[in-house]
Design an enzyme around this catalytic site. Structure first.
Site, short mmCIF file in Angstrom:
data_model
loop_
_atom_site.label_atom_id
_atom_site.label_comp_id
_atom_site.label_asym_id
_atom_site.label_seq_id
_atom_site.Cartn_x
_atom_site.Cartn_y
_atom_site.Cartn_z
N ILE A 67 29.49 16.24 -91.07
CA ILE A 67 27.53 15.97 -91.26
C ILE A 67 28.40 14.38 -90.92
CG2 ILE A 67 25.80 16.34 -92.80
CD1 ILE A 67 27.83 17.86 -94.59
N PRO A 68 28.56 13.67 -89.93
CA PRO A 68 27.85 12.41 -88.99
C PRO A 68 26.63 12.09 -90.04
CG PRO A 68 27.69 13.66 -87.29
CD PRO A 68 28.48 14.50 -88.72
N HIS A 69 25.93 10.97 -90.56
CA HIS A 69 24.33 10.75 -90.48
C HIS A 69 24.52 9.07 -91.16
CE1 HIS A 69 26.72 10.89 -95.13
NE2 HIS A 69 26.29 9.72 -94.96
N GLY A 70 22.83 8.90 -90.56
CA GLY A 70 22.70 7.93 -90.81
C GLY A 70 21.55 7.41 -90.85
N LEU A 105 22.33 14.02 -88.92
CA LEU A 105 21.83 13.87 -89.99
C LEU A 105 20.98 12.52 -89.86
CD1 LEU A 105 19.72 14.47 -92.47
CD2 LEU A 105 21.29 14.21 -94.13
#
Length: 159
Positions: A67-70, A105
């Protein structure tokens, strides 16, 4: 907001199947490129924030999922992109397993608790072996969406 899935957070054409990438950086760049028109933010801006977050620690949490996110300046709403890869890649996941399912996300910079809630919802769904298996078995974007949506699962829990 329902707690068992994250289907209501998906907007537009945000599910991509059997994408070819050759590593973690390429995956993040591919996710950013596909998120940009949905989010209304430049792919380079998205990628820079997600790569910076990833430098703090891997968002590959296990079972072949990440779940790469920022938090992105100028973003107006939580934006998700779901990508299933054509073949698993080394992602530096916490369990050292290669990743073949990724959910990007993105949240507005000021999202605070809403970012964490969305992250928890996606994480819960991807930790569910039934949902993850159905995502991997899906032959179309609609089928993958149905795997995430799981109305039957919610109805069972409510009974």
């Amino acid at each position: 907001m329902n707690g068992g899935d994250f289907a209501d957070l998906l907007r537009g054409l945000s599910i991509f199947l059997d994408v070819e990438v050759d590593g973690k950086a390429a995956l993040i760049d591919a996710l950013a490129a596909r998120a940009a028109p949905i989010a209304g933010v430049a792919a380079e801006v998205i990628a820079a924030h997600v790569h910076a977050r990833e430098a703090l620690g891997s968002t590959g949490f296990g079972q072949g999922a990440a779940i790469p996110h920022g938090r992105i300046p100028g973003l107006e709403a939580v934006t998700l992109v779901v990508m299933r890869l054509a073949r698993p890649i080394d992602y530096g996941a916490l369990d050292d397993e290669p990743v073949d399912v990724a959910v990007l996300l993105l949240s507005p910079e000021e999202a605070g608790a809403n970012h964490l809630k969305a992250l928890a919802r996606v994480s819960r769904a991807l930790r569910n072996p039934q949902i993850l298996s159905a995502m991997r078995a899906a032959e179309t974007a609609d089928e993958l969406f149905e795997a995430i949506d799981r109305p039957a699962l919610r109805a069972t829990r409510a009974a």
